[in-house]
Structures are given as structure tokens and as C-alpha cells.
Scaffold this motif. Structure first.
Motif, PDB file in Angstrom:
ATOM      1  N   UNK A   6       0.814  -1.216   0.000  1.00 13.08           N
ATOM      2  CA  UNK A   6       0.000   0.000   0.000  1.00 13.08           C
ATOM      3  C   UNK A   6       0.846   1.264   0.000  1.00 13.08           C
ATOM      4  N   UNK A   7       2.096   1.152   0.459  1.00 17.54           N
ATOM      5  CA  UNK A   7       2.956   2.344   0.530  1.00 17.54           C
ATOM      6  C   UNK A   7       4.361   2.006   0.048  1.00 17.54           C
ATOM      7  N   UNK A   8       4.942   2.977  -0.645  1.00 22.00           N
ATOM      8  CA  UNK A   8       6.354   2.904  -1.005  1.00 22.00           C
ATOM      9  C   UNK A   8       7.001   4.116  -0.336  1.00 22.00           C
ATOM     10  N   UNK A   9       7.900   3.850   0.602  1.00 20.56           N
ATOM     11  CA  UNK A   9       8.435   4.915   1.457  1.00 20.56           C
ATOM     12  C   UNK A   9       9.909   5.154   1.115  1.00 20.56           C
ATOM     13  N   UNK A  10      10.233   6.412   0.825  1.00 20.70           N
ATOM     14  CA  UNK A  10      11.605   6.761   0.461  1.00 20.70           C
ATOM     15  C   UNK A  10      12.349   7.304   1.682  1.00 20.70           C
ATOM     16  N   UNK A  11      13.563   6.782   1.861  1.00 21.54           N
ATOM     17  CA  UNK A  11      14.421   7.161   2.987  1.00 21.54           C
ATOM     18  C   UNK A  11      15.778   7.615   2.469  1.00 21.54           C
ATOM     19  N   UNK A  12      16.580   8.172   3.404  1.00 23.80           N
ATOM     20  CA  UNK A  12      17.990   8.385   3.101  1.00 23.80           C
ATOM     21  C   UNK A  12      18.809   7.710   4.193  1.00 23.80           C
ATOM     22  N   UNK A  13      20.086   7.466   3.895  1.00 25.14           N
ATOM     23  CA  UNK A  13      20.942   6.773   4.855  1.00 25.14           C
ATOM     24  C   UNK A  13      21.496   7.732   5.910  1.00 25.14           C
ATOM     25  N   UNK A  90       4.277  -2.263   3.191  1.00 27.05           N
ATOM     26  CA  UNK A  90       5.040  -1.168   2.586  1.00 27.05           C
ATOM     27  C   UNK A  90       6.385  -1.667   2.065  1.00 27.05           C
ATOM     28  N   UNK A  91       6.960  -0.831   1.214  1.00 28.74           N
ATOM     29  CA  UNK A  91       8.301  -1.078   0.688  1.00 28.74           C
ATOM     30  C   UNK A  91       9.163   0.100   1.129  1.00 28.74           C
ATOM     31  N   UNK A 129      -0.147  -1.445  -8.070  1.00 32.92           N
ATOM     32  CA  UNK A 129      -0.886  -0.248  -8.482  1.00 32.92           C
ATOM     33  C   UNK A 129      -1.590   0.482  -7.347  1.00 32.92           C
ATOM     34  N   UNK A 130      -1.854  -0.174  -6.220  1.00 33.36           N
ATOM     35  CA  UNK A 130      -2.536   0.555  -5.144  1.00 33.36           C
ATOM     36  C   UNK A 130      -1.555   1.208  -4.167  1.00 33.36           C
ATOM     37  N   UNK A 131      -0.274   1.109  -4.448  1.00 36.86           N
ATOM     38  CA  UNK A 131       0.718   1.699  -3.544  1.00 36.86           C
ATOM     39  C   UNK A 131       0.832   3.206  -3.751  1.00 36.86           C
ATOM     40  N   UNK A 132       0.930   3.925  -2.638  1.00 33.58           N
ATOM     41  CA  UNK A 132       1.167   5.369  -2.689  1.00 33.58           C
ATOM     42  C   UNK A 132       2.617   5.639  -2.292  1.00 33.58           C
ATOM     43  N   UNK A 133       3.250   6.540  -3.036  1.00 37.58           N
ATOM     44  CA  UNK A 133       4.658   6.851  -2.787  1.00 37.58           C
ATOM     45  C   UNK A 133       4.739   8.049  -1.836  1.00 37.58           C
ATOM     46  N   UNK A 134       5.639   7.969  -0.864  1.00 40.33           N
ATOM     47  CA  UNK A 134       5.825   9.104   0.035  1.00 40.33           C
ATOM     48  C   UNK A 134       7.237   9.083   0.609  1.00 40.33           C
ATOM     49  N   UNK A 135       7.595  10.140   1.298  1.00 42.29           N
ATOM     50  CA  UNK A 135       8.856  10.193   2.023  1.00 42.29           C
ATOM     51  C   UNK A 135       8.618   9.781   3.471  1.00 42.29           C
ATOM     52  N   UNK A 136       9.667   9.322   4.119  1.00 45.53           N
ATOM     53  CA  UNK A 136       9.575   8.912   5.527  1.00 45.53           C
ATOM     54  C   UNK A 136       8.931  10.013   6.373  1.00 45.53           C
ATOM     55  N   UNK A 137       9.377  11.262   6.142  1.00 45.11           N
ATOM     56  CA  UNK A 137       8.888  12.359   6.982  1.00 45.11           C
ATOM     57  C   UNK A 137       7.402  12.636   6.793  1.00 45.11           C
ATOM     58  N   UNK A 138       6.866  12.219   5.644  1.00 46.42           N
ATOM     59  CA  UNK A 138       5.438  12.423   5.403  1.00 46.42           C
ATOM     60  C   UNK A 138       4.571  11.505   6.258  1.00 46.42           C
ATOM     61  N   UNK A 139       5.184  10.504   6.883  1.00 47.47           N
ATOM     62  CA  UNK A 139       4.446   9.552   7.711  1.00 47.47           C
ATOM     63  C   UNK A 139       4.613   9.836   9.201  1.00 47.47           C
TER      64      UNK A 139
END
Ligand SMILES: [Zn+2]
Length: 181
Positions: A6-13, A90-91, A129-139
């Protein structure tokens, strides 16, 4: 058996912008695996036995190093360890970098990282297709309950750029957050 994504979450190291994490003996995912081992993260044995058995701790599903190399960590569908309260379904994708030594210009990534991230997101979107992309901070939790996550409510700035503004721009390379070496 896989969970629906449902979610694809982008992070940084949260390492230095533009500085490759891979070294002579370990890939970026292996380096992060050691960090996550120290934090007590542990994959379940059924999962690591069948997918990336040399990475028994990493919380992310993908890591993108500064040269654009994309590595897998946990298997998609396996519960991650990357964002409190949203690890199921999530991913987690980790971009190497995020921090600058001068204390300014956070969240700068190489052109190869932007290209690799864009390509990976296109693939994942078509598969989930039902996944929403966001950044870590958005959660981060909505502390004042007004329905929007405002900057003072960000638990941390990860991934140090506005994911939705970048996606809306339609650009592959985020020029405002491009690391120039
Ligand atoms: Zn993060």
C-alpha cells in the motif's frame, strides 16, 4: 505469501551526500545491514533463508548507492523495519546520502541515483498499483491533529526532500536536490 503493498516509502541513509557507501569489502546493503544489526533489527529466518541470506538485519527493501547501483534487502512482501507504524504492507527504499558536512544542502543525490530511483518507482508502481509513494517524513504523526503533517511535526527530515513535489514535477532528475561533484 505476500502482503499487498500500500505504501512505497523513500528514505535516506543520513550519510554524507555523494559519498559512496560501498567499500572494498562490502556493498551498501551490507554496510546498512551492520547498522541495523546494531539497532537490533532482525529478519525472520524463513525470510532470509530464501532471499538475501547474507543480509539478516537490514530493514529496507532497496538501497540505491551514489553510483546508481540498486540492491535488494528484504524481499518485497516481507514486513520491513524502516518506519514506525507503517512497516506492514510497505516497501522501504533507501537513498545513500542526505547529510552535508557544511550543515546546508541536505538531501542531495547524484543524477544516477535520481535515474535509478525513478526507474525503480516506475517498476514498483506497475507491480503494485494501489501503492502510494511518500517520504519517511510524510508519515510522521500528525501531532496537532489538523490533518496535515507540517515541518515542525516531522520526526526527522528523512529523506531530506519533498517527494510529492518531485513526483508532481514529472522530472527524473530533481535539480534542486542534485549532488554535483
Ligand atoms: Zn527514513
Amino acid at each position: 505469501m505476500s502482503l499487498p503493498i500500500l505504501k512505497i516509502v523513500i528514505h535516506c541513509s543520513a550519510t554524507q551526500n555523494g559519498k559512496q557507501l560501498r567499500n572494498k569489502t562490502e556493498t551498501a546493503a551490507q554496510v546498512i545491514d551492520h547498522w541495523h544489526q546494531q539497532r537490533g533489527f532482525q529478519r525472520q529466518s524463513w525470510a532470509y533463508r530464501t532471499f538475501n541470506p547474507y543480509l539478516q538485519h537490514i530493514g529496507y527493501h532497496y538501497v540505491i548507492d551514489t553510483d546508481g547501483m540498486v540492491e535488494t534487502g528484504r524481499k518485497v512482501g516481507e514486513t520491513g523495519a524502516h518506519v514506525k507504524g507503517h512497516n506492514q504492507n510497505s516497501i522501504g527504499i533507501c537513498l545513500v546520502g542526505g547529510i552535508s558536512i557544511d550543515g546546508k544542502n541536505f538531501g542531495r543525490y547524484t543524477a544516477k541515483q535520481w535515474q535509478a530511483l525513478h526507474r525503480l518507482l516506475c517498476e514498483l508502481e506497475s507491480q503494485h498499483p494501489s501503492a502510494k509513494i511518500c517520504g519517511h517524513r510524510d508519515l510522521s504523526p500528525d501531532l496537532n491533529g489538523d490533518g496535515t503533517i507540517t515541518p515542525n511535526e516531522w520526526l526527522k527530515d528523512c529523506p531530506c526532500f519533498d517527494v510529492w513535489a518531485w513526483l508532481d514535477s514529472g522530472e527524473v532528475i530533481n535539480t534542486d536536490h542534485l549532488f554535483n561533484d
